[in-house]
Design an enzyme around this catalytic site. Structure first.
Site, PDB file in Angstrom:
ATOM      1  CB  SER A 109      26.944  76.159 -33.418  1.00  0.00           C
ATOM      2  OG  SER A 109      27.598  76.503 -32.223  1.00  0.00           O
ATOM      3  CD  GLN A 130      27.005  72.188 -30.247  1.00  0.00           C
ATOM      4  OE1 GLN A 130      26.778  73.340 -30.524  1.00  0.00           O
ATOM      5  NE2 GLN A 130      27.507  71.807 -29.072  1.00  0.00           N
ATOM      6  CE1 TYR A 132      29.813  72.061 -26.247  1.00  0.00           C
ATOM      7  CE2 TYR A 132      28.828  74.121 -26.972  1.00  0.00           C
ATOM      8  CZ  TYR A 132      29.846  73.196 -27.046  1.00  0.00           C
ATOM      9  OH  TYR A 132      30.894  73.399 -27.892  1.00  0.00           O
ATOM     10  CB  THR A 158      29.625  69.103 -28.339  1.00  0.00           C
ATOM     11  OG1 THR A 158      29.115  69.372 -29.647  1.00  0.00           O
ATOM     12  CG2 THR A 158      31.142  69.206 -28.358  1.00  0.00           C
ATOM     13  NE  ARG A 167      41.266  77.369 -29.258  1.00  0.00           N
ATOM     14  CZ  ARG A 167      40.035  77.820 -29.094  1.00  0.00           C
ATOM     15  NH1 ARG A 167      39.695  78.989 -29.593  1.00  0.00           N
ATOM     16  NH2 ARG A 167      39.160  77.106 -28.438  1.00  0.00           N
ATOM     17  CE  LYS A 249      31.412  68.023 -33.927  1.00  0.00           C
ATOM     18  NZ  LYS A 249      32.131  68.932 -33.027  1.00  0.00           N
ATOM     19  CG  HIS A 273      35.852  70.746 -30.057  1.00  0.00           C
ATOM     20  ND1 HIS A 273      34.839  70.518 -29.154  1.00  0.00           N
ATOM     21  CD2 HIS A 273      35.578  71.957 -30.607  1.00  0.00           C
ATOM     22  CE1 HIS A 273      34.018  71.566 -29.131  1.00  0.00           C
ATOM     23  NE2 HIS A 273      34.443  72.443 -30.007  1.00  0.00           N
ATOM     24  NE  ARG A 276      37.999  76.228 -32.314  1.00  0.00           N
ATOM     25  CZ  ARG A 276      38.357  77.294 -33.023  1.00  0.00           C
ATOM     26  NH1 ARG A 276      38.878  77.111 -34.220  1.00  0.00           N
ATOM     27  NH2 ARG A 276      38.212  78.510 -32.569  1.00  0.00           N
TER      28      ARG A 276
END
Lengths: 376, 376, 376, 376
Positions: A109, A130, A132, A158, A167, A249, A273, A276
């Site tokens: 990540s 992964q 960004y 992603t 959340r 992704k 995702h 989330r």
């Protein structure tokens, strides 16, 4: 210990809940809003039924498969999980080692505690990265070059994080508990992770976030670097500077899947995702069949894959492989790298058991063994 | 306090339950009969799933919209709620101020404790006025003239109250608890509202209900003034004497919606009166798509809108804006005008978050972003 | 007492549960096997939704109706309930008086404690008589002649009792509790019913069951008299000797409904005998629409009618009137004839409230006011 | 005792749970993975509704039927249950005697504690024999010859066990409880079965598993003898050496059912092996209708048959007879052979009751009495 030989994702989750401060467990587990999609991600697997053939005379099942020219001991990938090094001491290293032992890819990540160098030094094995895309393309380019130099052969971009979602569970957890009390109640975690497990920073961004040395300050720095109006052109730029395999992704819509042509990606991951960031969207497994009809490239899936049985269902519907996130985070928090290793062994045993029972001996033969038409 | 920054309709409801005498909470919350429709009003939102697009490259979402030539900071209206001044001291004034702060319309209920003058004096802002045509047209006309003189630009006529419904929950609450004990247990409410919050009357009817000075006697007077055999002709009379915008509230049937032409109303509210008067009718969100097909005028909706996510769903189906009733009553009872203000901020943040996640930056672009056909 | 003014079938049931020995309550409430059909009888009403019209300008609703040339204050009949005199002192008389007060028919069960004469003497009102054809046609004929002489104008023949069903709840109740302990715990019932409420026999069979004077011995005598291979010819014989109205009760199948022509019956009751004798058959309300399509005569319904709202639904689907059984048995056990009277008042108020809310002022106008197509 | 006269499968299960060490109860009850199919096996019966006809004038129902030239007092067979001699002292003998008393077949499991000789000696009655083809055909042949010599007229070949499935419940039970504590808590079982009920071995394999005298060592020996790549050719070999009736047990797929021609089998059992080896496959009752359409031979069913009512449903759909497994294991553990006898009486009484209520007097007339189209 015999217990760990037999325990499932559910058992590791229970153990992780005990070992972690509650706000941290709630951070991992929590989904957006009232968590209907989080629940659907798991529950919708229950309505899928497999065909069970008998008297097929098959040899014992093998779970080996190939994907993007790589050999996988089973069609499973450790999904990128942010901050794994906060769930156990140098968590990313422990997870990567377990993945190596079990012969499956570890996807690093962008928001890992350990840097790519630290992971590579400990494992001497290639891994997925992964990524960004950042506002500062100079940094993006340096990160991609570093990944390449460390043998990363597969990039996972992603694309479904335009903003951080709301959340309720996590917000209530933060509001309702004393953080100090939580730390006192989980001293083993405090000692192993907070006191002995540092530095707790975003490992890969240390060279760029000058002068920052706390996790929270680095998260803010990174948040400011994320491109909130990401578009297909930005992806094409990444494609132009990354010479190896690239996976998109976070697709969940038929039209977006159509966009992901072979020129733009080598594969896609159907993902919400982990439910989330927004609630009341489709569960990944329920939308998978419709997206497969539109896809020009191989399709992976994450979200709710809780067992080798779930893997078999996703493959039966047509996915090439599955990613798991929360399950390995819980196994890691519960028992470190050994937990992840045992969890992966468990998934493989379950997958083999299911293949044996339905009369299939090779991974590719799982495709299509659906018992009944089902409606989501 | 951090808690209020993050709390939802559910948290305010729990707090209101603590602060109010139980018979009063049950009066607000209670629906007709066994409350199946009350539950459906909320639950039916869960079966609606949004389309989540990615890589749209959108700018940060804006929730501003216009409706009947008015600019709203978000497509939300404080629905008329009876007796709000009983839930908190001079409750209508507090709610109207919160609505003004957040830039959305406050709709003044005919059965408010505070008079229109009191609200206008405190807010210096235009508001909407909810109106029941009365048997005595002289009184009706005077009320409409007064509203006009106070700058009311939008009249909302409630047409779905031919009689007061049967509510098991409320009746049981009245029968099973000692009212005196309830008052002793909620002394803070007694002091602030009953002792210091008066006069507790129907403010707008004081000039007409001569000699009456208690809430219960005024309610009886008003009940006798209500037209139980209300029909379209009466509405046309109101239309003929009211020169500004007029909205019909309480439609739930396709044929009735067809009747609501532009000559008769500028907009309609699909509503089942919060499921307070009859059970086993359609939830508003489930019937909305069919009614939209028949509507000649813009359509609003109330019933079960518990979050900005619910707003997004109603707008995605085609509603122009939403009204909330119980949610603001609970926030008001829980924390006064500050509670209403924070609740509205919450709805707006949630709406923005959802827009961002689904890849939409303007309110009108929400229309149609439904992921799947769904059946009620 | 205010409580009784507002209590529903549910409240009376709770009260009856307290007042009766548990084996007796379980005898009334218990359904066959695992009670899925018993539950469906009630629950299936929930999926029916009514159309709610507004602005219809109707006058206050009237519940009066006519059925088989009789005027009913509302379309409700007290269904035949066995052994009502065991639930309260001379229970049938109390129930018949309540029915008279409320202007609806009381249907006298063949297995009543009180005889027809006793009921007639107390009420001086006509009633309906529920009849099982007996093996001994001489007795059958005498019973019919007696009924006629007492002014019975409507005969209800129950045709769905070929044998006594299996009831797990009742069997477990008998096995698991001490009967003596139950009696000691319910001494008020023992005194009023067992000591002062006698004789506890099957009143109408006293002249035929010679020498028997206990309820259990008379039940055995009657069981031996019942025709277990009942057929249409036997019904035609009854028809030939009974010159007044005749209703067949207990039809649940389309082909059987087709058989029930006007020559054979003046009306039918769709009934599964309260789900007391077999489980896993259709609930009555779910099968009603299909049976109505086949019926040559007016159709009544029983099973799960728990409120005036349920009545409205059955009438909306096309039934002419409803019968209730357990609800009045519970009201009787809870508060005697006063309980039945208040329960009936409650049903009427609820029916009126529903009619008012949906915009209908006459019973016959309820027919067809279904909001949506629904599937069972 | 009155209790046992009235108790159902559910009551025996509760009693067995008390009497057996928990790991043993969990071994019997446990299904594969999360037991969704185990639950569906039972629950899916609830959606089947029977047609209830009245006034058919039928005689009292008879449950006698014939199957493969055998007369059965009712269409029920005691399914092969492994290790029954561990649930009660010499359990297979007790069960076989009960089956004889009630006039139905007892099917002897290959993994029985008692040998075929012991069962035959005690019952002097023919029985069915469940057979797994072994790698060593010499042993297979000897077992078949022995069975023939003891009067076995029907062979049941189980074909759905390519490997032992994964059972979370059982694994957790083994891990979470102290086995010694469990034994101390169930001393009556220890004395009757472990101390006085021996030898606890796989009775029929004693001559072949040389030198082994514990159950666990013999289970390992047998596991190594099972053919994991079983195919249709192996079945044809069995067919060629077995001159009597032969039934294939464990079919769940339409294409496999098509393969089971009359040349290959006299009948088949639709079964998912009690959902013990794989989850997320079809429940047997839900798939039955589709399999019946493809079948060339008579079809039996097992899985979830909890009562005579369930039997009636399976027969109504078209099955010729039903097998029960767990129910008799529980009755045996709860009350020995008397328990099994009473359970069978119960099933028969329930079946008769249902036949009476739906207006059917002969087993074959149950075929087709389904009330409504239903969808699984």
């Amino acid at each position: 210990m015999a217990f760990f030989d037999t325990c499932t994702h559910v058992d590791y989750k229970a153990l992780a809940k005990k070992r972690l401060p509650s706000y941290l467990f709630d951070f991992i587990e929590g989904g957006a809003f009232e968590e209907h999609t989080l629940k659907a991600n798991r529950d919708d697997f229950q309505s899928i039924k497999l065909r069970k053939r008998v008297l097929t005379g098959i040899q014992p099942p093998e779970t080996t498969t190939t994907f993007l020219n790589q050999t996988l001991e089973m069609p499973l990938i450790l999904a990128p999980v942010g901050f794994a090094g906060v769930y156990a001491k140098r968590g990313e290293v422990q997870a990567a080692l377990a993945a190596k032992t079990r012969g499956i890819p570890y996807c690093h990540s962008s928001t890992s505690i350990c840097s790519m160098e630290e992971v590579f030094k400990a494992t001497s094995a290639p891994f997925w990265y992964q990524f960004y895309p950042l506002k500062d393309r100079v940094i993006s380019l340096e990160l991609l070059r570093k990944a390449e130099s460390l043998g990363v052969n597969t990039l996972v971009i992603t694309v479904d994080l335009p903003s951080i979602g709301i959340r309720h569970r996590y917000q209530r957890s933060l509001a309702s508990r004393s953080r100090i009390q939580e730390l006192l109640n989980h001293f083993s975690w405090v000692r192993n992770v907070r006191l002995l497990g540092g530095p707790l920073v975003l490992g890969d961004f240390v060279p760029y976030a000058k002068g920052l040395n706390t996790l929270s300050s680095m998260r803010k720095w990174l948040a400011a670097q994320l491109i909130h109006d990401l578009n297909w052109e930005e992806l094409e730029w990444v494609r132009s500077v990354w010479p190896h395999k690239m996976i998109i992704k976070g697709l969940l819509d038929e039209e977006d899947v159509v966009q992901a042509t072979r020129e733009r990606a080598d594969a896609i991951v159907v993902s919400n995702h982990g439910a989330r960031h927004i609630d009341s969207i489709s569960s990944t497994i329920s939308i998978l069949p419709r997206l497969l009809e539109k896809a020009h490239v191989p399709v992976l899936i994450d979200g709710g894959i809780s067992s080798g049985l779930d893997m078999a269902k996703a493959l039966a519907l047509g996915a090439k492989a599955c990613l798991i996130g929360r399950p390995w985070a819980y196994a890691l928090a519960a028992d470190g790298g050994k937990g992840v290793d045992m969890l992966l062994k468990r998934y493989q045993n379950e997958l083999k058991s299911v293949m044996s029972q339905v009369g299939v001996s090779k991974i590719e033969d799982l495709n299509g063994i659906i018992a009944e038409s089902f409606n989501f």
